[in-house]
Each structure stands twice: as structure tokens, then as C-alpha cells.
Design a protein around this motif. Structure first.
Motif, PDB file in Angstrom:
ATOM      1  N   VAL A   8       0.860  -1.184   0.000  1.00 50.77           N
ATOM      2  CA  VAL A   8       0.000   0.000   0.000  1.00 50.77           C
ATOM      3  C   VAL A   8       0.895   1.233   0.000  1.00 50.77           C
ATOM      4  N   THR A   9       0.492   2.267  -0.707  1.00 45.73           N
ATOM      5  CA  THR A   9       1.170   3.558  -0.611  1.00 45.73           C
ATOM      6  C   THR A   9       0.106   4.649  -0.675  1.00 45.73           C
ATOM      7  N   ASP A  10       0.539   5.899  -0.777  1.00 44.84           N
ATOM      8  CA  ASP A  10      -0.442   6.984  -0.884  1.00 44.84           C
ATOM      9  C   ASP A  10      -0.224   7.750  -2.180  1.00 44.84           C
ATOM     10  N   SER A  11      -1.152   8.625  -2.481  1.00 43.55           N
ATOM     11  CA  SER A  11      -1.172   9.270  -3.790  1.00 43.55           C
ATOM     12  C   SER A  11      -0.002  10.213  -4.030  1.00 43.55           C
ATOM     13  N   THR A  12       0.671  10.679  -2.985  1.00 41.93           N
ATOM     14  CA  THR A  12       1.824  11.554  -3.208  1.00 41.93           C
ATOM     15  C   THR A  12       3.030  10.786  -3.743  1.00 41.93           C
ATOM     16  N   ALA A  13       2.956   9.460  -3.803  1.00 36.56           N
ATOM     17  CA  ALA A  13       4.020   8.680  -4.428  1.00 36.56           C
ATOM     18  C   ALA A  13       4.099   8.946  -5.929  1.00 36.56           C
ATOM     19  N   VAL A 225      20.996   3.009 -10.425  1.00 34.65           N
ATOM     20  CA  VAL A 225      19.830   3.667  -9.829  1.00 34.65           C
ATOM     21  C   VAL A 225      18.656   3.647 -10.805  1.00 34.65           C
ATOM     22  N   ASP A 226      17.469   3.770 -10.245  1.00 32.63           N
ATOM     23  CA  ASP A 226      16.282   4.108 -11.013  1.00 32.63           C
ATOM     24  C   ASP A 226      16.050   5.603 -10.865  1.00 32.63           C
ATOM     25  N   VAL A 227      15.589   6.229 -11.939  1.00 35.10           N
ATOM     26  CA  VAL A 227      15.422   7.682 -11.961  1.00 35.10           C
ATOM     27  C   VAL A 227      14.020   8.020 -12.448  1.00 35.10           C
ATOM     28  N   ALA A 228      13.364   8.932 -11.753  1.00 31.52           N
ATOM     29  CA  ALA A 228      12.071   9.444 -12.210  1.00 31.52           C
ATOM     30  C   ALA A 228      12.143  10.956 -12.328  1.00 31.52           C
ATOM     31  N   VAL A 229      11.525  11.464 -13.372  1.00 32.59           N
ATOM     32  CA  VAL A 229      11.305  12.910 -13.497  1.00 32.59           C
ATOM     33  C   VAL A 229       9.810  13.136 -13.370  1.00 32.59           C
ATOM     34  N   GLU A 230       9.451  13.944 -12.394  1.00 30.40           N
ATOM     35  CA  GLU A 230       8.046  14.262 -12.154  1.00 30.40           C
ATOM     36  C   GLU A 230       7.804  15.732 -12.500  1.00 30.40           C
ATOM     37  N   HIS A 231       6.631  16.037 -13.001  1.00 31.79           N
ATOM     38  CA  HIS A 231       6.351  17.422 -13.380  1.00 31.79           C
ATOM     39  C   HIS A 231       4.930  17.794 -12.982  1.00 31.79           C
ATOM     40  N   PHE A 232       4.734  19.092 -12.811  1.00 31.37           N
ATOM     41  CA  PHE A 232       3.392  19.613 -12.586  1.00 31.37           C
ATOM     42  C   PHE A 232       3.122  20.654 -13.665  1.00 31.37           C
ATOM     43  N   ALA A 233       2.299  20.269 -14.652  1.00 30.01           N
ATOM     44  CA  ALA A 233       1.941  21.137 -15.780  1.00 30.01           C
ATOM     45  C   ALA A 233       3.181  21.604 -16.533  1.00 30.01           C
ATOM     46  N   SER A 234       4.124  20.688 -16.750  1.00 25.27           N
ATOM     47  CA  SER A 234       5.362  21.044 -17.456  1.00 25.27           C
ATOM     48  C   SER A 234       5.931  19.823 -18.174  1.00 25.27           C
ATOM     49  N   ARG A 235       5.102  19.158 -18.960  1.00 25.71           N
ATOM     50  CA  ARG A 235       5.524  17.896 -19.572  1.00 25.71           C
ATOM     51  C   ARG A 235       6.692  18.073 -20.551  1.00 25.71           C
ATOM     52  N   GLU A 236       6.660  19.122 -21.350  1.00 20.87           N
ATOM     53  CA  GLU A 236       7.717  19.296 -22.346  1.00 20.87           C
ATOM     54  C   GLU A 236       9.084  19.444 -21.694  1.00 20.87           C
ATOM     55  N   ARG A 237       9.152  20.284 -20.664  1.00 22.76           N
ATOM     56  CA  ARG A 237      10.427  20.433 -19.953  1.00 22.76           C
ATOM     57  C   ARG A 237      10.846  19.121 -19.289  1.00 22.76           C
ATOM     58  N   ALA A 238       9.872  18.386 -18.758  1.00 26.84           N
ATOM     59  CA  ALA A 238      10.176  17.110 -18.112  1.00 26.84           C
ATOM     60  C   ALA A 238      10.752  16.115 -19.114  1.00 26.84           C
ATOM     61  N   GLU A 239      10.200  16.093 -20.319  1.00 36.42           N
ATOM     62  CA  GLU A 239      10.715  15.190 -21.345  1.00 36.42           C
ATOM     63  C   GLU A 239      12.148  15.558 -21.722  1.00 36.42           C
ATOM     64  N   LEU A 256      11.780   6.943 -15.610  1.00 38.58           N
ATOM     65  CA  LEU A 256      10.321   7.000 -15.612  1.00 38.58           C
ATOM     66  C   LEU A 256       9.869   8.450 -15.591  1.00 38.58           C
ATOM     67  N   LEU A 257       8.939   8.784 -16.478  1.00 38.02           N
ATOM     68  CA  LEU A 257       8.356  10.120 -16.527  1.00 38.02           C
ATOM     69  C   LEU A 257       6.958  10.057 -15.911  1.00 38.02           C
ATOM     70  N   ALA A 258       6.681  10.946 -14.958  1.00 34.44           N
ATOM     71  CA  ALA A 258       5.390  10.895 -14.266  1.00 34.44           C
ATOM     72  C   ALA A 258       4.894  12.307 -13.977  1.00 34.44           C
ATOM     73  N   GLU A 259       3.571  12.449 -13.966  1.00 41.05           N
ATOM     74  CA  GLU A 259       2.969  13.701 -13.506  1.00 41.05           C
ATOM     75  C   GLU A 259       2.902  13.643 -11.988  1.00 41.05           C
ATOM     76  N   THR A 260       3.365  14.702 -11.348  1.00 39.78           N
ATOM     77  CA  THR A 260       3.431  14.672  -9.894  1.00 39.78           C
ATOM     78  C   THR A 260       2.036  14.722  -9.280  1.00 39.78           C
ATOM     79  N   SER A 261       1.972  14.262  -8.056  1.00 40.97           N
ATOM     80  CA  SER A 261       0.742  14.349  -7.274  1.00 40.97           C
ATOM     81  C   SER A 261       0.219  15.783  -7.248  1.00 40.97           C
TER      82      SER A 261
END
Length: 280
Positions: A8-13, A225-239, A256-261
Motif C-alpha cells: 500500500v502507498t499513498d497518492s503523493t508517491a 539507480v532508477d530515476v524518475a522525473v516528475e512534473h506539474f503542468a510542465s511535460r515538455e520540460r520534463a521530457e 520514468l516520466l510521471a505527472e506529480t501528485s
């Protein structure tokens, strides 16, 4: 093979929903209130939240209700697991762990509530590794060891595009926000002992994102390592950032590319980027 351990985890993951479903990870939702409406954060579209933030609507956040954890744990017990491993964002940032522990005390199987001392995909990667081990038949102790390894030397770095939302949250003064905006100062933040703390201030967006990539590479310490880039309304910069990190982190295993909580986005503001680094 039936799983011996439920994860189990929470949505801020910030786990991509399809990935959580595939791995059987239950994601308990934190609560987001925009104006007079309170709901699970996953129900608030990013565009709607960004619009509300720019319109200066009142936005508040809250941990999941204890009942959400209780029924999640009860459902896991009914499925026949030996134990639940429940991994959550830092207690320095939220009462989520405390709420989970309250519910765990009323559950008929052992529930191991873990304060990650982190947020975002650092928590997400720990949940992924735990779920993969559980799918392979691992028992509670082995799953807990894997989670502790993942969390033990992980790093979270954050780029904030505007100082305004840090000011609204009381992280900086109004004067600092005005001066920073006039000088195009972009803060870089890091999680340290479970708290979000200033790391550097860089003038200009491109310089700041370049510095974020360089710091992320340094934080890998030459390990796989595993690496994630998370973004909030900034997908192009994240890519663009994740492609840069592929070049700068040769021992990166998964990128991994993900939209942040939405909860995290509400505090950091539109345009924010995060880099999560998790030791394999």
C-alpha cells in the motif's frame, strides 16, 4: 501464486495509475480542497487545479481519512495475505503515517507502516520494488528489507518555476518572492531528513534545469539507480530533462516520466519539476 504481502502507498508517491494497477499496489488518496469542494486528489484535473491556483482560490490539503486505510487493510486481510507493507510520505510533511498507524491498530493482520522520510517517486520506487518482490512470493521480512534498501540512500531534488506558491505556503517572505521574481531566481530544493529545504538558487530557467540535472547525476554516487522525473503542468520540460539525465547518468536502470501528485503540485506551483533517485 497468492501473494503473502500486500503493498500500500499513498497518492503523493506519484505512481502512474496503470503501473500501480499492474503491480497490484493499492494507492490511498490524500484529500485536496479547492474552494468549497473537497475530494480525493486524483479526482482533480491538473488544468483545473492550475486555473484555481492562478485565480488565487483557497486550496488546502489533508491526509486520507483513517477509514480509507482501515478498509484497505481489511480487504488485504480478506485476500489472505500474511502482512501489509504500507509506505508513505514523510511525517515532516503530513499526518498520513499517523493516520495509517491508527487504522493499522484495528486490523487483524500485521501492518508495517513505513515513514519514507521522502515523497514523490522515491516512495513510488520503493512501492514498486516491494510489489515486484511480493509478486515473486517474498515474505514480509524480505519485502521490508527491499523497501529499506530503496529508501536508504535515495534522493529527491525539486525545481520550482515561480516563488509565488512558496510565498503563499509561508516558505519564504513576500519580499523574497518579489526580489526573486525580479531577478528570475529559480530555487532548487532537496529533501533532507524528511523536510524540504533550500539547496541552491540559480538565475534563469535553463541554467536552473541544467544545474538540477548535474546535481542529480552527482547524487547517484556512481551506483546503479532508477530515476524518475516528475512534473506539474510542465511535460515538455520534463521530457527534455529526462533525456538529459539518460546521458548524464550512465548507470541509470529505469527512467520514468510521471505527472506529480496534485498535492505536491499545489505546494510547488505550475512548472515545477522533481527528480527522484532510487538505488537499485
Amino acid at each position: 501464486m497468492n501473494r503473502r504481502v500486500a503493498v500500500v502507498t499513498d497518492s503523493t508517491a506519484s505512481l502512474p495509475p496503470e503501473l500501480a494497477r499492474r503491480l497490484g499496489i493499492t494507492v490511498v488518496q490524500l484529500q485536496l480542497q479547492v474552494g468549497d469542494t473537497a475530494t480525493d486528489e486524483a479526482r482533480v484535473p491538473t488544468a483545473e487545479l492550475v486555473s484555481a491556483m492562478r485565480a488565487r482560490e483557497q486550496i488546502t490539503t489533508a491526509p486520507p481519512p483513517a477509514a480509507a486505510f482501515f478498509w484497505t487493510y481489511q480487504n488485504a486481510a480478506a485476500a489472505g495475505v500474511e502482512a501489509v507493507v504500507s509506505i508513505h510520505l514523510s511525517t515532516e510533511l503530513s499526518q498520513t503515517c499517523a493516520t495509517a498507524r491508527e487504522a493499522a491498530g484495528h486490523t487483524r493482520v500485521p501492518v508495517h507502516v513505513i515513514d519514507s522520510r521522502a515523497c514523490g517517486m522515491v516512495v513510488g520506487f520503493a512501492a514498486i520494488a516491494a510489489a515486484e518482490a511480493a509478486m515473486a512470493g517474498a515474505g514480509p521480512r524480505e519485502v521490508l528489507d527491499i523497501v529499506n534498501h530503496r529508501l536508504g540512500n535515495a534522493s529527491s531534488l525539486i525545481y520550482v518555476d515561480t516563488l509565488e506558491f512558496l510565498r503563499r505556503g509561508g516558505r519564504i517572505s513576500a519580499a523574497q518572492a518579489v526580489i526573486g521574481s525580479a531577478l528570475s531566481i529559480k530555487p532548487l530544493l532537496a529533501l533532507n531528513e524528511g523536510r524540504i529545504e533550500p539547496l541552491e538558487r540559480v538565475r534563469g530557467t535553463e541554467r536552473a534545469i541544467s544545474r538540477l540535472a548535474a546535481l542529480a547525476a552527482l547524487h547517484t554516487s556512481g551506483r546503479p539507480v532508477d530515476v524518475a522525473v516528475e512534473h506539474f503542468a510542465s511535460r515538455e520540460r520534463a521530457e527534455e530533462l529526462i533525456e538529459r539525465l539518460r546521458e548524464e547518468i550512465p548507470l541509470g536502470h529505469e527512467f520514468l516520466l510521471a505527472e506529480t501528485s496534485a498535492i505536491i503540485g499545489a505546494h510547488t506551483g505550475p512548472g515545477a519539476l522533481g527528480v527522484s533517485i532510487s538505488p537499485c
